[in-house]
Design a protein around this motif. Structure first.
Motif, PDB file in Angstrom:
ATOM      1  N   TYR A  31      79.726  61.572   1.087  1.00 13.31           N
ATOM      2  CA  TYR A  31      79.383  60.417   0.551  1.00 13.31           C
ATOM      3  C   TYR A  31      78.759  59.633   1.538  1.00 13.31           C
ATOM      4  O   TYR A  31      79.468  59.267   2.858  1.00 13.31           O
ATOM      5  N   GLN A  32      77.401  58.774   1.592  1.00 10.05           N
ATOM      6  CA  GLN A  32      77.167  57.861   2.247  1.00 10.05           C
ATOM      7  C   GLN A  32      77.176  56.513   1.591  1.00 10.05           C
ATOM      8  O   GLN A  32      76.922  56.247   0.573  1.00 10.05           O
ATOM      9  N   ALA A  33      78.310  55.580   2.244  1.00  6.97           N
ATOM     10  CA  ALA A  33      78.434  54.493   1.711  1.00  6.97           C
ATOM     11  C   ALA A  33      77.528  53.287   1.994  1.00  6.97           C
ATOM     12  O   ALA A  33      76.698  53.392   3.162  1.00  6.97           O
ATOM     13  N   TYR A  34      77.314  52.401   0.943  1.00  9.68           N
ATOM     14  CA  TYR A  34      76.431  51.284   1.131  1.00  9.68           C
ATOM     15  C   TYR A  34      77.376  50.022   0.878  1.00  9.68           C
ATOM     16  O   TYR A  34      77.546  49.235   1.747  1.00  9.68           O
ATOM     17  N   ASN A  35      77.911  49.990  -0.372  1.00 13.56           N
ATOM     18  CA  ASN A  35      78.586  48.797  -0.722  1.00 13.56           C
ATOM     19  C   ASN A  35      80.112  48.855  -1.242  1.00 13.56           C
ATOM     20  O   ASN A  35      80.541  48.186  -1.726  1.00 13.56           O
ATOM     21  N   LEU A  36      80.298  50.162  -1.037  1.00 17.58           N
ATOM     22  CA  LEU A  36      81.725  50.771  -1.601  1.00 17.58           C
ATOM     23  C   LEU A  36      82.290  51.820  -0.660  1.00 17.58           C
ATOM     24  O   LEU A  36      81.551  52.532  -0.398  1.00 17.58           O
ATOM     25  N   ALA A  37      83.354  51.676  -0.180  1.00 20.57           N
ATOM     26  CA  ALA A  37      84.357  52.511   0.432  1.00 20.57           C
ATOM     27  C   ALA A  37      83.457  52.732   1.749  1.00 20.57           C
ATOM     28  O   ALA A  37      82.830  52.019   2.513  1.00 20.57           O
ATOM     29  N   VAL A  38      83.687  53.968   2.501  1.00 22.82           N
ATOM     30  CA  VAL A  38      83.249  54.408   3.742  1.00 22.82           C
ATOM     31  C   VAL A  38      82.662  55.846   3.721  1.00 22.82           C
ATOM     32  O   VAL A  38      82.907  56.482   2.639  1.00 22.82           O
ATOM     33  N   ASP A  39      81.789  56.147   4.765  1.00 21.50           N
ATOM     34  CA  ASP A  39      81.238  57.669   4.729  1.00 21.50           C
ATOM     35  C   ASP A  39      82.371  58.310   4.664  1.00 21.50           C
ATOM     36  O   ASP A  39      83.385  58.241   5.443  1.00 21.50           O
ATOM     37  N   THR A  40      82.167  59.448   3.840  1.00 20.27           N
ATOM     38  CA  THR A  40      83.198  60.467   3.725  1.00 20.27           C
ATOM     39  C   THR A  40      82.619  61.656   3.609  1.00 20.27           C
ATOM     40  O   THR A  40      81.630  62.090   2.730  1.00 20.27           O
ATOM     41  N   THR A  41      83.201  62.739   4.265  1.00 20.56           N
ATOM     42  CA  THR A  41      82.769  64.120   4.184  1.00 20.56           C
ATOM     43  C   THR A  41      84.130  65.238   4.007  1.00 20.56           C
ATOM     44  O   THR A  41      85.025  64.979   4.604  1.00 20.56           O
ATOM     45  N   LYS A  42      84.027  65.938   2.938  1.00 21.89           N
ATOM     46  CA  LYS A  42      85.049  66.740   2.608  1.00 21.89           C
ATOM     47  C   LYS A  42      84.465  68.175   2.376  1.00 21.89           C
ATOM     48  O   LYS A  42      83.410  68.660   2.063  1.00 21.89           O
ATOM     49  N   VAL A  43      85.532  69.295   2.976  1.00 22.64           N
ATOM     50  CA  VAL A  43      85.010  70.797   3.127  1.00 22.64           C
ATOM     51  C   VAL A  43      86.316  71.307   2.484  1.00 22.64           C
ATOM     52  O   VAL A  43      87.342  71.247   2.791  1.00 22.64           O
ATOM     53  N   TRP A  44      85.910  72.435   1.702  1.00 23.99           N
ATOM     54  CA  TRP A  44      86.870  73.259   1.075  1.00 23.99           C
ATOM     55  C   TRP A  44      86.767  74.747   1.308  1.00 23.99           C
ATOM     56  O   TRP A  44      85.470  75.023   1.068  1.00 23.99           O
TER      57      TRP A  44
ATOM     58  N   SER B 240      82.012  61.995 -11.143  1.00 26.67           N
ATOM     59  CA  SER B 240      81.517  61.164 -10.321  1.00 26.67           C
ATOM     60  C   SER B 240      81.744  61.597  -8.882  1.00 26.67           C
ATOM     61  O   SER B 240      82.208  60.941  -8.043  1.00 26.67           O
ATOM     62  N   GLY B 241      81.191  62.867  -8.401  1.00 20.36           N
ATOM     63  CA  GLY B 241      81.376  63.435  -7.241  1.00 20.36           C
ATOM     64  C   GLY B 241      82.642  63.941  -6.661  1.00 20.36           C
ATOM     65  O   GLY B 241      83.589  63.521  -6.907  1.00 20.36           O
ATOM     66  N   PHE B 242      82.644  65.269  -5.785  1.00 21.94           N
ATOM     67  CA  PHE B 242      83.555  65.809  -5.593  1.00 21.94           C
ATOM     68  C   PHE B 242      84.343  64.948  -4.253  1.00 21.94           C
ATOM     69  O   PHE B 242      85.767  65.374  -4.060  1.00 21.94           O
ATOM     70  N   ALA B 243      83.907  64.138  -3.657  1.00 20.61           N
ATOM     71  CA  ALA B 243      84.647  63.310  -2.775  1.00 20.61           C
ATOM     72  C   ALA B 243      85.531  62.454  -3.442  1.00 20.61           C
ATOM     73  O   ALA B 243      86.370  62.012  -2.579  1.00 20.61           O
ATOM     74  N   ASP B 244      85.731  62.288  -4.712  1.00 22.57           N
ATOM     75  CA  ASP B 244      86.948  61.473  -5.291  1.00 22.57           C
ATOM     76  C   ASP B 244      87.075  60.081  -4.906  1.00 22.57           C
ATOM     77  O   ASP B 244      88.261  59.568  -4.828  1.00 22.57           O
ATOM     78  N   LEU B 245      85.881  59.441  -4.798  1.00 16.90           N
ATOM     79  CA  LEU B 245      85.892  58.134  -4.561  1.00 16.90           C
ATOM     80  C   LEU B 245      86.010  57.206  -5.774  1.00 16.90           C
ATOM     81  O   LEU B 245      86.297  56.007  -5.445  1.00 16.90           O
ATOM     82  N   PHE B 246      85.889  57.669  -6.842  1.00 16.86           N
ATOM     83  CA  PHE B 246      85.738  56.916  -8.129  1.00 16.86           C
ATOM     84  C   PHE B 246      86.893  57.529  -9.136  1.00 16.86           C
ATOM     85  O   PHE B 246      86.756  57.345 -10.391  1.00 16.86           O
ATOM     86  N   LEU B 247      88.136  57.657  -8.535  1.00 16.57           N
ATOM     87  CA  LEU B 247      89.249  58.045  -9.331  1.00 16.57           C
ATOM     88  C   LEU B 247      89.731  56.723 -10.168  1.00 16.57           C
ATOM     89  O   LEU B 247      90.115  57.133 -11.383  1.00 16.57           O
ATOM     90  N   ASN B 248      89.647  55.594  -9.650  1.00 14.52           N
ATOM     91  CA  ASN B 248      89.653  54.512 -10.281  1.00 14.52           C
ATOM     92  C   ASN B 248      88.532  53.850 -10.351  1.00 14.52           C
ATOM     93  O   ASN B 248      87.810  53.678  -9.576  1.00 14.52           O
ATOM     94  N   THR B 249      88.166  53.430 -11.707  1.00 11.83           N
ATOM     95  CA  THR B 249      86.798  52.766 -11.836  1.00 11.83           C
ATOM     96  C   THR B 249      86.715  51.251 -11.031  1.00 11.83           C
ATOM     97  O   THR B 249      87.669  50.563 -11.325  1.00 11.83           O
ATOM     98  N   PRO B 250      85.833  50.981 -10.309  1.00 11.48           N
ATOM     99  CA  PRO B 250      85.813  49.762  -9.573  1.00 11.48           C
ATOM    100  C   PRO B 250      85.631  48.434 -10.754  1.00 11.48           C
ATOM    101  O   PRO B 250      85.060  48.969 -11.803  1.00 11.48           O
ATOM    102  N   ASN B 251      86.048  47.524 -10.674  1.00 14.55           N
ATOM    103  CA  ASN B 251      86.098  46.377 -11.600  1.00 14.55           C
ATOM    104  C   ASN B 251      84.715  45.867 -11.950  1.00 14.55           C
ATOM    105  O   ASN B 251      84.367  45.445 -13.115  1.00 14.55           O
ATOM    106  N   THR B 252      83.756  46.371 -11.129  1.00 18.50           N
ATOM    107  CA  THR B 252      82.389  45.935 -11.579  1.00 18.50           C
ATOM    108  C   THR B 252      81.887  47.012 -12.129  1.00 18.50           C
ATOM    109  O   THR B 252      80.380  47.058 -12.289  1.00 18.50           O
ATOM    110  N   GLY B 253      82.602  48.112 -12.838  1.00 21.57           N
ATOM    111  CA  GLY B 253      82.032  49.335 -13.338  1.00 21.57           C
ATOM    112  C   GLY B 253      81.325  50.453 -12.715  1.00 21.57           C
ATOM    113  O   GLY B 253      81.395  50.210 -11.294  1.00 21.57           O
ATOM    114  N   LEU B 254      80.776  51.247 -13.103  1.00 22.59           N
ATOM    115  CA  LEU B 254      80.242  52.465 -12.437  1.00 22.59           C
ATOM    116  C   LEU B 254      78.915  53.111 -13.158  1.00 22.59           C
ATOM    117  O   LEU B 254      79.077  53.283 -14.463  1.00 22.59           O
TER     118      LEU B 254
END
Length: 404
Positions: free
Chosen positions: A384-397, A313-327
Protein backbone atom coordinates in the motif's frame (compact mmCIF):
# COMPACT_ATOMS: atom_id res chain seq x y z
CA UNK A 1 -14.93 -15.26 25.58
CA UNK A 2 -15.13 -18.32 23.39
CA UNK A 3 -14.61 -20.67 26.32
CA UNK A 4 -17.73 -19.39 28.04
CA UNK A 5 -20.63 -20.82 26.01
CA UNK A 6 -24.19 -20.04 27.04
CA UNK A 7 -26.04 -23.18 28.10
CA UNK A 8 -29.44 -21.85 27.03
CA UNK A 9 -29.29 -22.81 23.33
CA UNK A 10 -28.17 -26.31 24.22
CA UNK A 11 -30.83 -26.72 26.90
CA UNK A 12 -33.61 -25.74 24.51
CA UNK A 13 -32.40 -28.04 21.76
CA UNK A 14 -31.85 -30.95 24.14
CA UNK A 15 -35.37 -30.50 25.50
CA UNK A 16 -36.76 -30.54 21.96
CA UNK A 17 -34.72 -33.62 21.18
CA UNK A 18 -35.95 -35.44 24.25
CA UNK A 19 -39.57 -34.65 23.45
CA UNK A 20 -39.28 -36.21 19.99
CA UNK A 21 -37.50 -39.42 21.01
CA UNK A 22 -39.69 -42.46 21.69
CA UNK A 23 -40.08 -43.60 25.30
CA UNK A 24 -39.14 -46.14 26.53
CA UNK A 25 -36.03 -46.73 24.40
CA UNK A 26 -36.95 -49.23 21.70
CA UNK A 27 -34.83 -51.44 19.49
CA UNK A 28 -35.37 -48.93 16.68
CA UNK A 29 -34.07 -46.12 18.90
CA UNK A 30 -31.02 -48.20 19.77
CA UNK A 31 -30.34 -48.75 16.07
CA UNK A 32 -30.72 -45.03 15.30
CA UNK A 33 -28.23 -44.07 18.00
CA UNK A 34 -25.86 -46.86 17.01
CA UNK A 35 -25.93 -45.73 13.38
CA UNK A 36 -25.31 -42.12 14.47
CA UNK A 37 -22.18 -43.17 16.33
CA UNK A 38 -20.95 -45.17 13.33
CA UNK A 39 -21.53 -42.19 11.02
CA UNK A 40 -19.58 -39.82 13.28
CA UNK A 41 -16.30 -38.39 12.02
CA UNK A 42 -13.17 -36.88 13.50
CA UNK A 43 -10.91 -34.59 11.45
CA UNK A 44 -7.74 -32.64 12.15
CA UNK A 45 -6.32 -29.70 10.23
CA UNK A 46 -3.06 -27.79 10.59
CA UNK A 47 -2.31 -24.34 9.19
CA UNK A 48 1.11 -22.73 9.57
CA UNK A 49 1.58 -19.09 8.64
CA UNK A 50 4.52 -16.70 8.56
CA UNK A 51 3.37 -13.08 8.32
CA UNK A 52 5.71 -10.11 7.87
CA UNK A 53 4.58 -6.47 8.24
CA UNK A 54 6.66 -3.39 7.39
CA UNK A 55 5.08 0.03 7.96
CA UNK A 56 6.61 3.45 7.36
CA UNK A 57 6.22 4.61 10.95
CA UNK A 58 7.93 4.27 14.33
CA UNK A 59 6.72 0.69 14.90
CA UNK A 60 9.16 -2.19 14.57
CA UNK A 61 8.62 -4.60 11.69
CA UNK A 62 6.48 -7.56 12.76
CA UNK A 63 7.18 -11.23 12.12
CA UNK A 64 4.46 -13.63 13.28
CA UNK A 65 5.11 -17.37 13.05
CA UNK A 66 1.95 -19.19 14.12
CA UNK A 67 0.41 -22.63 13.85
CA UNK A 68 -3.31 -23.28 14.07
CA UNK A 69 -4.28 -26.84 15.01
CA UNK A 70 -7.95 -27.74 14.62
CA UNK A 71 -9.91 -30.77 15.81
CA UNK A 72 -13.45 -31.22 14.43
CA UNK A 73 -15.91 -33.87 15.66
CA UNK A 74 -19.15 -34.36 13.73
CA UNK A 75 -21.77 -36.76 15.04
CA UNK A 76 -24.01 -38.84 12.83
CA UNK A 77 -27.74 -38.25 12.50
CA UNK A 78 -30.32 -39.68 14.91
CA UNK A 79 -33.98 -38.72 14.40
CA UNK A 80 -32.80 -35.63 12.53
CA UNK A 81 -30.44 -34.47 15.27
CA UNK A 82 -26.67 -34.14 15.02
CA UNK A 83 -23.88 -32.30 16.82
CA UNK A 84 -20.63 -30.53 15.95
CA UNK A 85 -17.71 -29.64 18.22
CA UNK A 86 -14.61 -27.86 16.92
CA UNK A 87 -11.54 -27.00 19.01
CA UNK A 88 -8.75 -24.64 17.88
CA UNK A 89 -5.29 -23.99 19.24
CA UNK A 90 -3.09 -21.15 17.97
CA UNK A 91 0.56 -21.44 18.98
CA UNK A 92 3.50 -19.12 18.39
CA UNK A 93 6.51 -20.88 16.92
CA UNK A 94 9.63 -18.97 17.88
CA UNK A 95 9.61 -15.39 19.17
CA UNK A 96 6.39 -13.37 19.22
CA UNK A 97 7.88 -10.33 17.51
CA UNK A 98 4.50 -8.86 16.66
CA UNK A 99 1.56 -7.13 18.34
CA UNK A 100 -1.20 -9.75 18.59
CA UNK A 101 -3.45 -7.12 20.29
CA UNK A 102 -3.16 -9.23 23.45
CA UNK A 103 0.54 -9.99 24.05
CA UNK A 104 1.50 -6.40 24.98
CA UNK A 105 4.14 -6.04 22.25
CA UNK A 106 2.84 -2.65 21.21
CA UNK A 107 6.20 -1.55 19.77
CA UNK A 108 5.56 -3.90 16.80
CA UNK A 109 3.02 -3.67 13.96
CA UNK A 110 -0.22 -5.59 14.50
CA UNK A 111 -0.77 -9.16 13.34
CA UNK A 112 -4.14 -10.11 14.85
CA UNK A 113 -3.35 -13.76 15.61
CA UNK A 114 -3.29 -14.17 19.42
CA UNK A 115 -2.23 -17.54 20.77
CA UNK A 116 -4.61 -19.63 22.85
CA UNK A 117 -7.03 -22.56 22.84
CA UNK A 118 -10.76 -22.17 22.42
CA UNK A 119 -14.01 -23.79 21.36
CA UNK A 120 -14.52 -22.46 17.85
CA UNK A 121 -17.85 -24.20 17.27
CA UNK A 122 -20.17 -26.26 19.48
CA UNK A 123 -23.72 -26.75 18.29
CA UNK A 124 -26.70 -29.04 18.07
CA UNK A 125 -28.53 -29.25 14.77
CA UNK A 126 -31.93 -30.55 13.68
CA UNK A 127 -32.82 -31.19 10.03
CA UNK A 128 -35.84 -32.83 8.41
CA UNK A 129 -36.93 -33.88 4.95
CA UNK A 130 -38.99 -30.70 4.47
CA UNK A 131 -35.91 -28.54 4.06
CA UNK A 132 -35.82 -27.24 7.63
CA UNK A 133 -32.56 -26.90 9.54
CA UNK A 134 -32.33 -25.45 13.05
CA UNK A 135 -29.03 -25.04 14.89
CA UNK A 136 -28.31 -23.75 18.39
CA UNK A 137 -24.98 -22.95 19.97
CA UNK A 138 -21.68 -21.58 18.75
CA UNK A 139 -21.52 -21.62 14.97
CA UNK A 140 -19.81 -20.31 11.87
CA UNK A 141 -22.13 -18.12 9.77
CA UNK A 142 -21.11 -17.05 6.25
CA UNK A 143 -23.62 -15.05 4.19
CA UNK A 144 -23.16 -14.70 0.43
CA UNK A 145 -19.69 -13.22 -0.29
CA UNK A 146 -19.27 -12.39 3.45
CA UNK A 147 -19.28 -8.63 2.87
CA UNK A 148 -21.76 -8.11 5.72
CA UNK A 149 -21.47 -11.30 7.77
CA UNK A 150 -18.66 -13.86 7.73
CA UNK A 151 -16.22 -15.95 9.70
CA UNK A 152 -12.98 -14.05 8.85
CA UNK A 153 -11.43 -17.39 7.91
CA UNK A 154 -8.15 -15.74 6.93
CA UNK A 155 -7.17 -15.08 10.54
CA UNK A 156 -5.95 -17.99 12.63
CA UNK A 157 -8.73 -17.46 15.19
CA UNK A 158 -12.05 -17.58 13.33
CA UNK A 159 -15.10 -15.40 14.08
CA UNK A 160 -18.16 -17.34 15.26
CA UNK A 161 -21.55 -16.47 16.74
CA UNK A 162 -23.44 -17.77 19.80
CA UNK A 163 -27.16 -18.17 19.26
CA UNK A 164 -29.84 -19.70 17.04
CA UNK A 165 -30.16 -20.17 13.29
CA UNK A 166 -33.20 -21.33 11.31
CA UNK A 167 -32.86 -22.23 7.62
CA UNK A 168 -35.69 -23.26 5.34
CA UNK A 169 -35.61 -24.41 1.75
CA UNK A 170 -38.61 -23.93 -0.54
CA UNK A 171 -38.03 -26.34 -3.38
CA UNK A 172 -34.68 -26.22 -5.11
CA UNK A 173 -34.59 -22.50 -5.90
CA UNK A 174 -35.48 -20.54 -2.76
CA UNK A 175 -33.73 -20.59 0.61
CA UNK A 176 -34.55 -18.45 3.63
CA UNK A 177 -32.65 -17.93 6.86
CA UNK A 178 -33.28 -16.18 10.17
CA UNK A 179 -30.72 -15.88 12.96
CA UNK A 180 -30.59 -14.46 16.46
CA UNK A 181 -27.25 -14.27 18.27
CA UNK A 182 -26.22 -12.81 21.62
CA UNK A 183 -22.42 -12.89 21.36
CA UNK A 184 -19.73 -12.49 18.71
CA UNK A 185 -16.49 -14.42 19.26
CA UNK A 186 -14.04 -12.23 17.40
CA UNK A 187 -10.63 -12.95 15.91
CA UNK A 188 -8.94 -11.17 18.82
CA UNK A 189 -9.77 -14.00 21.25
CA UNK A 190 -9.89 -16.16 23.18
CA UNK A 191 -8.61 -13.61 25.72
CA UNK A 192 -8.43 -9.87 25.71
CA UNK A 193 -10.72 -6.87 25.83
CA UNK A 194 -11.85 -7.26 22.20
CA UNK A 195 -12.31 -11.05 22.23
CA UNK A 196 -16.10 -10.85 22.58
CA UNK A 197 -18.87 -8.46 21.66
CA UNK A 198 -22.16 -9.02 23.47
CA UNK A 199 -25.51 -7.72 22.35
CA UNK A 200 -28.49 -8.66 20.21
CA UNK A 201 -27.77 -9.52 16.59
CA UNK A 202 -30.62 -10.41 14.23
CA UNK A 203 -30.01 -11.56 10.67
CA UNK A 204 -32.27 -12.36 7.72
CA UNK A 205 -31.39 -13.69 4.27
CA UNK A 206 -33.57 -14.76 1.34
CA UNK A 207 -31.92 -16.27 -1.75
CA UNK A 208 -33.61 -17.11 -5.04
CA UNK A 209 -31.88 -19.03 -7.83
CA UNK A 210 -34.06 -17.63 -10.61
CA UNK A 211 -32.37 -19.85 -13.21
CA UNK A 212 -28.83 -21.17 -13.74
CA UNK A 213 -27.68 -17.74 -14.94
CA UNK A 214 -29.30 -15.42 -12.40
CA UNK A 215 -29.41 -15.33 -8.59
CA UNK A 216 -31.13 -12.76 -6.38
CA UNK A 217 -30.85 -12.21 -2.63
CA UNK A 218 -32.36 -9.85 -0.08
CA UNK A 219 -30.82 -9.37 3.35
CA UNK A 220 -31.24 -7.50 6.61
CA UNK A 221 -29.00 -7.06 9.66
CA UNK A 222 -30.07 -5.52 12.96
CA UNK A 223 -27.03 -5.17 15.25
CA UNK A 224 -27.18 -3.89 18.83
CA UNK A 225 -23.80 -3.94 20.58
CA UNK A 226 -23.82 -3.64 24.37
CA UNK A 227 -20.36 -2.08 24.66
CA UNK A 228 -19.66 -0.97 21.08
CA UNK A 229 -22.55 1.42 20.51
CA UNK A 230 -20.83 3.16 17.60
CA UNK A 231 -21.36 0.01 15.53
CA UNK A 232 -25.03 -0.54 16.38
CA UNK A 233 -27.02 -0.19 13.16
CA UNK A 234 -29.75 -1.53 10.89
CA UNK A 235 -28.82 -2.53 7.32
CA UNK A 236 -31.01 -3.78 4.46
CA UNK A 237 -30.03 -4.57 0.89
CA UNK A 238 -30.23 -6.66 -2.26
CA UNK A 239 -27.65 -8.73 -4.11
CA UNK A 240 -27.73 -9.87 -7.75
CA UNK A 241 -25.36 -12.14 -9.65
CA UNK A 242 -25.75 -12.94 -13.34
CA UNK A 243 -23.92 -14.20 -16.41
CA UNK A 244 -24.30 -14.56 -20.16
CA UNK A 245 -25.28 -18.03 -21.32
CA UNK A 246 -24.03 -17.52 -24.87
CA UNK A 247 -21.21 -15.52 -26.41
CA UNK A 248 -18.41 -14.07 -24.25
CA UNK A 249 -17.99 -15.56 -20.79
CA UNK A 250 -19.18 -12.46 -18.98
CA UNK A 251 -20.53 -12.41 -15.44
CA UNK A 252 -21.40 -9.62 -13.03
CA UNK A 253 -22.24 -8.86 -9.43
CA UNK A 254 -24.33 -5.97 -8.14
CA UNK A 255 -25.10 -5.23 -4.48
CA UNK A 256 -26.97 -2.27 -2.96
CA UNK A 257 -27.57 -1.55 0.72
CA UNK A 258 -28.73 1.18 3.10
CA UNK A 259 -27.58 1.56 6.70
CA UNK A 260 -29.34 3.57 9.42
CA UNK A 261 -28.71 4.27 13.08
CA UNK A 262 -30.45 1.96 15.54
CA UNK A 263 -30.68 1.17 19.24
CA UNK A 264 -27.93 2.84 21.28
CA UNK A 265 -25.76 4.29 18.51
CA UNK A 266 -24.68 7.84 19.46
CA UNK A 267 -24.93 9.30 15.93
CA UNK A 268 -27.68 9.82 13.40
CA UNK A 269 -26.58 7.60 10.52
CA UNK A 270 -28.00 7.13 7.03
CA UNK A 271 -25.51 5.81 4.49
CA UNK A 272 -25.59 3.87 1.23
CA UNK A 273 -23.43 1.10 -0.16
CA UNK A 274 -22.94 -0.31 -3.62
CA UNK A 275 -20.70 -2.88 -5.25
CA UNK A 276 -20.45 -3.53 -8.98
CA UNK A 277 -17.99 -5.92 -10.58
CA UNK A 278 -17.72 -7.50 -14.03
CA UNK A 279 -15.74 -10.63 -14.93
CA UNK A 280 -14.57 -11.69 -18.37
CA UNK A 281 -13.27 -15.27 -18.44
CA UNK A 282 -10.97 -16.79 -21.05
CA UNK A 283 -9.44 -20.27 -21.13
CA UNK A 284 -6.93 -19.82 -18.30
CA UNK A 285 -7.43 -16.18 -17.41
CA UNK A 286 -10.18 -14.13 -15.77
CA UNK A 287 -10.21 -10.34 -15.80
CA UNK A 288 -12.25 -8.35 -13.29
CA UNK A 289 -13.06 -4.67 -12.90
CA UNK A 290 -15.09 -3.28 -10.05
CA UNK A 291 -16.06 -0.48 -7.73
CA UNK A 292 -17.23 -0.56 -4.15
CA UNK A 293 -18.57 2.46 -2.32
CA UNK A 294 -19.15 2.81 1.42
CA UNK A 295 -20.65 6.28 1.89
CA UNK A 296 -19.49 8.74 4.53
CA UNK A 297 -20.26 12.33 5.54
CA UNK A 298 -17.13 13.27 7.56
CA UNK A 299 -18.90 12.47 10.87
CA UNK A 300 -19.68 8.79 10.21
CA UNK A 301 -19.60 6.18 7.45
CA UNK A 302 -21.10 2.88 6.34
CA UNK A 303 -19.55 0.12 8.50
CA UNK A 304 -19.51 -3.69 8.26
CA UNK A 305 -18.18 -4.79 11.68
CA UNK A 306 -19.03 -8.50 11.32
CA UNK A 307 -17.80 -8.99 7.74
CA UNK A 308 -14.85 -11.03 6.52
CA UNK A 309 -13.01 -7.78 5.98
CA UNK A 310 -9.69 -9.17 4.75
CA UNK A 311 -11.42 -10.24 1.52
CA UNK A 312 -12.30 -6.62 0.66
CA UNK A 313 -10.49 -3.31 0.15
CA UNK A 314 -7.02 -4.79 -0.19
CA UNK A 315 -5.00 -7.43 1.61
CA UNK A 316 -3.13 -4.82 3.66
CA UNK A 317 -6.24 -4.45 5.88
CA UNK A 318 -6.04 -0.68 6.14
CA UNK A 319 -9.82 -0.23 5.77
CA UNK A 320 -11.15 -2.60 8.42
CA UNK A 321 -12.96 0.47 9.71
CA UNK A 322 -14.38 2.76 7.05
CA UNK A 323 -13.00 6.33 7.42
CA UNK A 324 -15.65 8.91 8.32
CA UNK A 325 -15.20 10.45 4.87
CA UNK A 326 -16.27 7.12 3.35
CA UNK A 327 -14.47 4.88 0.88
CA UNK A 328 -14.47 4.36 -2.87
CA UNK A 329 -12.45 1.34 -3.95
CA UNK A 330 -11.85 0.97 -7.70
CA UNK A 331 -9.96 -2.14 -8.73
CA UNK A 332 -8.66 -4.24 -11.59
CA UNK A 333 -7.77 -7.90 -11.14
CA UNK A 334 -6.37 -10.73 -13.22
CA UNK A 335 -6.42 -14.36 -12.10
CA UNK A 336 -5.52 -17.62 -13.75
CA UNK A 337 -3.45 -20.81 -13.62
CA UNK A 338 0.09 -21.55 -14.67
CA UNK A 339 1.34 -25.13 -14.33
CA UNK A 340 -1.21 -25.91 -11.58
CA UNK A 341 -0.34 -22.72 -9.68
CA UNK A 342 -3.31 -20.38 -9.12
CA UNK A 343 -2.16 -16.78 -9.58
CA UNK A 344 -3.89 -13.49 -8.79
CA UNK A 345 -2.74 -9.90 -9.35
CA UNK A 346 -4.87 -6.90 -8.37
CA UNK A 347 -4.60 -3.11 -8.26
CA UNK A 348 -6.76 -0.92 -5.98
CA UNK A 349 -7.19 2.84 -5.95
CA UNK A 350 -8.73 4.12 -2.72
CA UNK A 351 -10.49 7.49 -2.53
CA UNK A 352 -12.75 9.21 -0.05
CA UNK A 353 -16.48 9.34 -0.69
CA UNK A 354 -16.58 13.05 0.22
CA UNK A 355 -13.91 15.78 0.26
CA UNK A 356 -12.18 14.48 -2.92
CA UNK A 357 -9.21 12.93 -1.15
CA UNK A 358 -7.04 10.16 -2.55
CA UNK A 359 -6.22 7.76 0.26
CA UNK A 360 -3.68 5.59 -1.56
CA UNK A 361 -2.92 2.80 -4.04
CA UNK A 362 -2.44 -0.88 -3.32
CA UNK A 363 -1.05 -3.85 -5.22
CA UNK A 364 -2.01 -7.40 -4.22
CA UNK A 365 -0.57 -10.67 -5.50
CA UNK A 366 -0.99 -14.31 -4.51
CA UNK A 367 0.10 -17.77 -5.66
CA UNK A 368 -1.48 -21.03 -4.46
CA UNK A 369 -0.13 -24.50 -5.16
CA UNK A 370 -1.70 -27.83 -4.18
CA UNK A 371 1.27 -30.08 -3.45
CA UNK A 372 -1.08 -33.06 -3.05
CA UNK A 373 -4.57 -33.77 -1.66
CA UNK A 374 -3.38 -33.17 1.88
CA UNK A 375 -0.93 -30.27 1.56
CA UNK A 376 -1.24 -26.84 -0.08
CA UNK A 377 1.00 -23.76 -0.07
CA UNK A 378 0.20 -20.06 -0.41
CA UNK A 379 2.39 -17.01 -0.95
CA UNK A 380 0.73 -13.60 -0.77
CA UNK A 381 1.87 -9.97 -0.99
CA UNK A 382 0.28 -6.59 -0.30
CA UNK A 383 1.90 -3.17 -0.87
CA UNK A 384 0.00 0.00 0.00
CA UNK A 385 1.35 3.40 -1.03
CA UNK A 386 -0.18 6.12 1.12
CA UNK A 387 -1.22 9.57 -0.08
CA UNK A 388 -3.66 11.03 2.44
CA UNK A 389 -4.47 8.07 4.72
CA UNK A 390 -2.29 5.80 6.86
CA UNK A 391 1.36 5.07 5.91
CA UNK A 392 3.18 3.01 3.31
CA UNK A 393 2.64 -0.64 4.26
CA UNK A 394 4.06 -3.90 2.95
CA UNK A 395 2.84 -7.32 4.07
CA UNK A 396 4.09 -10.76 3.02
CA UNK A 397 2.61 -14.15 3.91
CA UNK A 398 3.76 -17.74 3.56
CA UNK A 399 1.15 -20.34 4.53
CA UNK A 400 1.03 -24.14 4.55
CA UNK A 401 -2.22 -26.06 5.10
CA UNK A 402 -2.26 -29.77 5.89
CA UNK A 403 -5.19 -32.11 6.45
CA UNK A 404 -4.38 -35.85 6.77
Amino acid sequence: MKTAISALPFAITLALSASLLPTPVSANTHNELSDAVKQSSVAVHFRYRLEYVDQDNALDDAIASTLRSRLTVNSGNAYGFSALVQLDNVSVLGNDNYNSTVNGNTNYSIVADPEGTDVNQALLRYANNSGTTFSAGRQLVNHMNQRFLGGVGWRQNEQTLDGYRLQQGFGEKINAELGHYHNVNRVFGPKGAAADRNGSFNTALLQWQVNPAHQLAAFGYDFEFDSWAARSSRTVGIDYQGKLTTGPKLSWHLALAKQDDAHNTPLNVSHHYHRLSVNWAFDNLTLQAGQERLAGNSQSAFQTPLATLHAFSGFADLFLNTPNTGLRDNWLQASGKLNNIALTLAYHRFDSDVASSKYGDEWNASATYAVNKQLSALVKLAHYQAYNLAVDTTKVWLMLSYQP
